[in-house]
Design a protein around this motif. Structure first.
Motif, PDB file in Angstrom:
ATOM      1  N   HIS A  18       0.842  -1.200   0.000  1.00  0.00           N
ATOM      2  CA  HIS A  18       0.000   0.000   0.000  1.00  0.00           C
ATOM      3  C   HIS A  18       0.879   1.252   0.000  1.00  0.00           C
ATOM      4  O   HIS A  18       1.997   1.238   0.506  1.00  0.00           O
ATOM      5  CB  HIS A  18      -1.020   0.008   1.138  1.00  0.00           C
ATOM      6  CG  HIS A  18      -0.425   0.070   2.513  1.00  0.00           C
ATOM      7  ND1 HIS A  18       0.038  -1.025   3.176  1.00  0.00           N
ATOM      8  CD2 HIS A  18      -0.211   1.114   3.333  1.00  0.00           C
ATOM      9  CE1 HIS A  18       0.501  -0.671   4.349  1.00  0.00           C
ATOM     10  NE2 HIS A  18       0.374   0.624   4.479  1.00  0.00           N
TER      11      HIS A  18
ATOM     12  N   GLN B  78      -5.079   7.039   0.132  1.00  0.00           N
ATOM     13  CA  GLN B  78      -4.441   5.799  -0.310  1.00  0.00           C
ATOM     14  C   GLN B  78      -4.516   5.674  -1.826  1.00  0.00           C
ATOM     15  O   GLN B  78      -5.583   5.810  -2.419  1.00  0.00           O
ATOM     16  CB  GLN B  78      -5.098   4.589   0.341  1.00  0.00           C
ATOM     17  CG  GLN B  78      -4.357   3.316   0.020  1.00  0.00           C
ATOM     18  CD  GLN B  78      -4.691   2.184   0.971  1.00  0.00           C
ATOM     19  OE1 GLN B  78      -5.177   2.415   2.071  1.00  0.00           O
ATOM     20  NE2 GLN B  78      -4.435   0.979   0.546  1.00  0.00           N
TER      21      GLN B  78
ATOM     22  N   LYS C 172      -4.360   3.725  -5.456  1.00  0.00           N
ATOM     23  CA  LYS C 172      -4.898   2.453  -5.957  1.00  0.00           C
ATOM     24  C   LYS C 172      -3.925   1.876  -6.981  1.00  0.00           C
ATOM     25  O   LYS C 172      -3.479   2.583  -7.880  1.00  0.00           O
ATOM     26  CB  LYS C 172      -6.244   2.667  -6.635  1.00  0.00           C
ATOM     27  CG  LYS C 172      -7.265   3.339  -5.761  1.00  0.00           C
ATOM     28  CD  LYS C 172      -7.952   2.360  -4.882  1.00  0.00           C
ATOM     29  CE  LYS C 172      -9.107   3.045  -4.165  1.00  0.00           C
ATOM     30  NZ  LYS C 172      -9.194   2.765  -2.784  1.00  0.00           N
TER      31      LYS C 172
ATOM     32  N   ASP D  77      -2.626  -0.765 -10.114  1.00  0.00           N
ATOM     33  CA  ASP D  77      -3.095  -1.575 -11.230  1.00  0.00           C
ATOM     34  C   ASP D  77      -2.233  -2.843 -11.262  1.00  0.00           C
ATOM     35  O   ASP D  77      -1.348  -3.023 -10.426  1.00  0.00           O
ATOM     36  CB  ASP D  77      -3.083  -0.809 -12.553  1.00  0.00           C
ATOM     37  CG  ASP D  77      -1.687  -0.485 -13.069  1.00  0.00           C
ATOM     38  OD1 ASP D  77      -0.682  -1.016 -12.538  1.00  0.00           O
ATOM     39  OD2 ASP D  77      -1.582   0.317 -14.012  1.00  0.00           O
TER      40      ASP D  77
ATOM     41  N   TRP E  78       0.654   2.912  -9.244  1.00  0.00           N
ATOM     42  CA  TRP E  78      -0.267   3.368  -8.211  1.00  0.00           C
ATOM     43  C   TRP E  78      -0.719   4.782  -8.542  1.00  0.00           C
ATOM     44  O   TRP E  78       0.089   5.616  -8.922  1.00  0.00           O
ATOM     45  CB  TRP E  78       0.435   3.356  -6.858  1.00  0.00           C
ATOM     46  CG  TRP E  78       0.842   1.992  -6.395  1.00  0.00           C
ATOM     47  CD1 TRP E  78       1.869   1.230  -6.883  1.00  0.00           C
ATOM     48  CD2 TRP E  78       0.234   1.241  -5.367  1.00  0.00           C
ATOM     49  NE1 TRP E  78       1.927   0.044  -6.199  1.00  0.00           N
ATOM     50  CE2 TRP E  78       0.943   0.025  -5.258  1.00  0.00           C
ATOM     51  CE3 TRP E  78      -0.839   1.467  -4.503  1.00  0.00           C
ATOM     52  CZ2 TRP E  78       0.613  -0.952  -4.323  1.00  0.00           C
ATOM     53  CZ3 TRP E  78      -1.167   0.497  -3.576  1.00  0.00           C
ATOM     54  CH2 TRP E  78      -0.447  -0.710  -3.487  1.00  0.00           C
TER      55      TRP E  78
END
Length: 98
Positions: A27, A43, A45, A47, A52
């Motif tokens: 993360h 945060q 995201k 792929d 990110w």
């Protein structure tokens, strides 16, 4: 593949897009002066290729410092953004000027 460098200010959509490539992270958090360096709000995201991304609402005109926090262990500047300044600890803050 990203079409724009990070950060990308999209005035038409009233968003700022940030991205970082890190296929090993579990993360990644975006934090900076625009959110009081909170490490639990923005945060990114991922792929399937390890890219990110996050888009935040367009900020008021000004100068903002930010970093990416990876896996709650490492803070890093945005390597695609050439604007940076010392963070006062031995690293760098990326700078977003609007």
């Amino acid at each position: 593949m990203n079409l724009h460098t990070s950060p990308y200010v999209n005035k038409r959509r009233k968003k700022i897009e940030f991205h970082i490539h890190n296929p090993c992270a579990s993360h990644i958090i975006l934090c900076g002066t625009f959110n009081h360096w909170a490490k639990d709000e923005l945060q990114l995201k991922p792929d399937k290729h390890g890219d990110w991304k996050i888009a935040i609402p367009l900020l008021p005109q000004g100068r903002y410092c930010y970093k990416f926090y990876i896996d709650d262990v490492m803070a890093t500047e945005d390597i695609e953004n050439p604007l940076r300044e010392p963070d006062g600890v031995n690293g760098w803050n990326s700078v977003l000027a609007l």
